[in-house]
Scaffold this motif. Sequence first.
Motif, PDB file in Angstrom:
ATOM      1  N   ALA A 153       2.451  -0.371   8.718  1.00 48.19           N
ATOM      2  CA  ALA A 153       1.407  -1.174   8.075  1.00 48.19           C
ATOM      3  C   ALA A 153       0.873  -0.486   6.821  1.00 48.19           C
ATOM      4  N   LEU A 154       0.625   0.811   6.904  1.00 50.60           N
ATOM      5  CA  LEU A 154       0.122   1.534   5.737  1.00 50.60           C
ATOM      6  C   LEU A 154       1.111   1.470   4.586  1.00 50.60           C
ATOM      7  N   ARG A 155       2.411   1.549   4.926  1.00 45.67           N
ATOM      8  CA  ARG A 155       3.435   1.468   3.880  1.00 45.67           C
ATOM      9  C   ARG A 155       3.426   0.090   3.223  1.00 45.67           C
ATOM     10  N   GLU A 156       3.295  -0.952   4.032  1.00 47.22           N
ATOM     11  CA  GLU A 156       3.286  -2.306   3.480  1.00 47.22           C
ATOM     12  C   GLU A 156       2.018  -2.576   2.680  1.00 47.22           C
ATOM     13  N   MET A 157       0.894  -2.051   3.125  1.00 46.42           N
ATOM     14  CA  MET A 157      -0.366  -2.260   2.405  1.00 46.42           C
ATOM     15  C   MET A 157      -0.319  -1.699   0.989  1.00 46.42           C
ATOM     16  N   ARG A 158       0.460  -0.634   0.812  1.00 49.26           N
ATOM     17  CA  ARG A 158       0.519   0.033  -0.490  1.00 49.26           C
ATOM     18  C   ARG A 158       0.992  -0.908  -1.598  1.00 49.26           C
ATOM     19  N   ASN A 159       1.816  -1.889  -1.224  1.00 48.93           N
ATOM     20  CA  ASN A 159       2.388  -2.783  -2.230  1.00 48.93           C
ATOM     21  C   ASN A 159       1.699  -4.145  -2.275  1.00 48.93           C
ATOM     22  N   MET A 160       0.582  -4.280  -1.582  1.00 47.65           N
ATOM     23  CA  MET A 160      -0.098  -5.567  -1.533  1.00 47.65           C
ATOM     24  C   MET A 160      -1.230  -5.659  -2.541  1.00 47.65           C
ATOM     25  N   ALA A 161      -1.502  -6.885  -2.924  1.00 49.85           N
ATOM     26  CA  ALA A 161      -2.696  -7.132  -3.728  1.00 49.85           C
ATOM     27  C   ALA A 161      -3.920  -6.869  -2.859  1.00 49.85           C
ATOM     28  N   GLU A 162      -4.980  -6.393  -3.470  1.00 51.04           N
ATOM     29  CA  GLU A 162      -6.163  -6.002  -2.707  1.00 51.04           C
ATOM     30  C   GLU A 162      -6.683  -7.138  -1.833  1.00 51.04           C
ATOM     31  N   GLY A 163      -6.641  -8.344  -2.332  1.00 53.36           N
ATOM     32  CA  GLY A 163      -7.170  -9.471  -1.580  1.00 53.36           C
ATOM     33  C   GLY A 163      -6.350  -9.839  -0.361  1.00 53.36           C
ATOM     34  N   ASP A 164      -5.102  -9.363  -0.299  1.00 51.80           N
ATOM     35  CA  ASP A 164      -4.229  -9.709   0.832  1.00 51.80           C
ATOM     36  C   ASP A 164      -4.279  -8.686   1.959  1.00 51.80           C
ATOM     37  N   ILE A 165      -4.841  -7.520   1.686  1.00 52.99           N
ATOM     38  CA  ILE A 165      -4.750  -6.433   2.660  1.00 52.99           C
ATOM     39  C   ILE A 165      -5.510  -6.748   3.939  1.00 52.99           C
ATOM     40  N   LEU A 166      -6.733  -7.267   3.837  1.00 56.07           N
ATOM     41  CA  LEU A 166      -7.525  -7.529   5.033  1.00 56.07           C
ATOM     42  C   LEU A 166      -6.882  -8.605   5.906  1.00 56.07           C
ATOM     43  N   THR A 167      -6.334  -9.646   5.272  1.00 54.54           N
ATOM     44  CA  THR A 167      -5.669 -10.703   6.037  1.00 54.54           C
ATOM     45  C   THR A 167      -4.463 -10.139   6.777  1.00 54.54           C
TER      46      THR A 167
END
Length: 256
Positions: free
Chosen positions: A210-224
């Motif tokens: 999850a941490l690896r995937e979060m690194r490439n996400m837009a900030e608004g998508d991380i919480l979802t």
Amino acid sequence: MADELLRERKGQTLWLTLNRPEVHNALNAVLAKHMVEAFEDGSADTTLRTVVLTGAGERSFCSGADLKENSGGIFRAADGGNPIAAVLRAIEACNKPVIARINGSVLAGGMGLVAACDLAYAADHAKFSLPEVRVGLFPMMVAARLTTQIPRRHLQEMAYLGETIDATTARQYGLVNGIAPADVLDTVVADVLDRLAQNSPDAIAAGKRALREMRNMAEGDILTFAERKIAELADTPDAHEGRQAFAEKRKPRWAE
């Protein structure tokens, strides 16, 4: 020729040792290939809990790419990829926590290895440097990982000046989790391994992904994304066992 990468199993931990001390454990294409294979094998081994990466000797953890041995090959493989980048991806893709045991100096691509590892502990005599500009290069791949780990000003100073920092400064920058005298380093690593072993391997593996995937996400998508992942994780056997053990005031018995 001695094996350039030593593999040793200690309990539920796979120890990987860069074994080219005569060239400060520099990375060549052969060593990089062996490292990718070792991390892939370790990730697939369900009986392992952790991986430790270190270097042979006491002088150097890793000095980066071997500039004297087929330097073109270490920067671009026949398939167009970069062997060191493949190692960084393999470390990050490994579903076990990877701990860097930094036994000595870390230069250039060696900094990339440290950045890719999940945790890092260094001997207090270790030095850290990004000297690529002094040979007409730049720490491109290393910077791709360090930009999320240390403040930009510190990274730019290291990359532009090519100068060396000590272990204390590396800890202040956030490059390592802790430092210790060389004769105590193994005790520190052993304590970390013991503490990791107390926790859910499935939760750690899911968290690492999850941490690896979060690194490439837009900030608004991380919480979802996180909202969905915690719901999935809460229904796993380890999560049910963890809650039951908490209620019964006992240590959890994680699934093997």
